[in-house]
Design a protein around this motif. Structure first.
Motif, PDB file in Angstrom:
ATOM      1  N   GLY A  79       5.935 -10.385   3.954  1.00 41.47           N
ATOM      2  CA  GLY A  79       5.847  -9.210   3.113  1.00 41.47           C
ATOM      3  C   GLY A  79       4.882  -8.139   3.585  1.00 41.47           C
ATOM      4  O   GLY A  79       4.794  -7.069   2.981  1.00 41.47           O
ATOM      5  N   SER A 116       2.292   0.473  -2.187  1.00 38.58           N
ATOM      6  CA  SER A 116       2.238  -0.903  -2.687  1.00 38.58           C
ATOM      7  C   SER A 116       2.976  -1.833  -1.735  1.00 38.58           C
ATOM      8  O   SER A 116       3.920  -1.424  -1.048  1.00 38.58           O
ATOM      9  N   ARG A 156       4.127  -6.257  -1.665  1.00 40.08           N
ATOM     10  CA  ARG A 156       4.113  -7.554  -2.332  1.00 40.08           C
ATOM     11  C   ARG A 156       4.202  -8.647  -1.281  1.00 40.08           C
ATOM     12  O   ARG A 156       5.209  -8.754  -0.576  1.00 40.08           O
ATOM     13  N   THR A 205       4.354 -12.598  -0.130  1.00 43.00           N
ATOM     14  CA  THR A 205       4.910 -13.859  -0.605  1.00 43.00           C
ATOM     15  C   THR A 205       4.411 -14.996   0.269  1.00 43.00           C
ATOM     16  O   THR A 205       4.298 -14.853   1.484  1.00 43.00           O
ATOM     17  N   PHE A 265      -4.905  -5.376  -7.214  1.00 44.46           N
ATOM     18  CA  PHE A 265      -4.091  -6.506  -6.761  1.00 44.46           C
ATOM     19  C   PHE A 265      -3.846  -7.466  -7.922  1.00 44.46           C
ATOM     20  O   PHE A 265      -4.698  -7.629  -8.799  1.00 44.46           O
ATOM     21  N   SER A 309      -0.036 -14.047  -8.508  1.00 45.15           N
ATOM     22  CA  SER A 309       0.839 -14.775  -9.417  1.00 45.15           C
ATOM     23  C   SER A 309       1.521 -15.889  -8.649  1.00 45.15           C
ATOM     24  O   SER A 309       1.410 -15.972  -7.421  1.00 45.15           O
ATOM     25  N   PHE A 362       2.409 -15.272  -4.904  1.00 42.00           N
ATOM     26  CA  PHE A 362       2.590 -13.847  -4.637  1.00 42.00           C
ATOM     27  C   PHE A 362       1.258 -13.113  -4.699  1.00 42.00           C
ATOM     28  O   PHE A 362       0.309 -13.548  -5.345  1.00 42.00           O
ATOM     29  N   LEU A 363       1.240 -11.981  -4.016  1.00 43.22           N
ATOM     30  CA  LEU A 363       0.119 -11.060  -4.152  1.00 43.22           C
ATOM     31  C   LEU A 363       0.691  -9.652  -4.206  1.00 43.22           C
ATOM     32  O   LEU A 363       1.183  -9.144  -3.193  1.00 43.22           O
ATOM     33  N   GLN A 364       0.669  -9.060  -5.386  1.00 45.33           N
ATOM     34  CA  GLN A 364       1.102  -7.678  -5.559  1.00 45.33           C
ATOM     35  C   GLN A 364      -0.078  -6.778  -5.263  1.00 45.33           C
ATOM     36  O   GLN A 364      -1.120  -6.878  -5.921  1.00 45.33           O
ATOM     37  N   ASN A 376      -1.362  -2.964  -5.028  1.00 45.03           N
ATOM     38  CA  ASN A 376      -1.110  -1.588  -5.416  1.00 45.03           C
ATOM     39  C   ASN A 376      -2.257  -0.686  -4.978  1.00 45.03           C
ATOM     40  O   ASN A 376      -3.360  -1.155  -4.710  1.00 45.03           O
TER      41      ASN A 376
END
Length: 125
Positions: A8, A17, A19, A21, A68, A71, A80-82, A84
């Protein structure tokens, strides 16, 4: 033995942004505390975020807090790491890892194992 594989990453501009994985294989990670770390050349691997097995507890480094979100989906054995509002200082190779059962800290990389190969994130201004 669990194997972890990150994906990702990419090259983006400031404010964008991404994301990330982290897919686990070999055995379930549904009872493990998991973490994201990042590293730039010549520097020590640094903690970014961590999450408990049931997502009830999360930790963030102050530099990413509010931008960040970590989840997990235990049904898919995935973390996951989103990310932003990315900044140039977020540029690094990002890794996921499993915290050791004997860990005394959730923020020290030495208490983690089963590191993935990493995914490069580059943020340009």
């Amino acid at each position: 033995q669990v194997q972890l594989a990150e994906s990702g990453g990419g090259s983006v501009q400031t404010g964008a942004s991404l994301r990330l994985t982290c897919r686990a294989s070999g055995r379930p990670i549904n009872i493990d505390f998991m973490g994201w770390f990042r590293q730039i050349p010549g520097a020590e691997r640094e903690f970014v975020a961590g999450i408990s097995w049931n997502s009830a507890v999360t930790y963030y480094d102050d530099r990413v807090k509010g931008r960040f979100i970590i989840s997990r989906d235990n049904t898919k054995n995935t973390l996951f790491l989103q990310m932003n509002s990315l900044k140039p200082e977020d540029t690094a190779v990002y890794y996921c890892a499993r915290r050791k059962d004997s860990a005394l800290s959730s923020r020290q990389y030495s208490w983690y194992e089963n590191w993935g190969q990493g995914t490069q994130v580059t943020v340009s201004s």
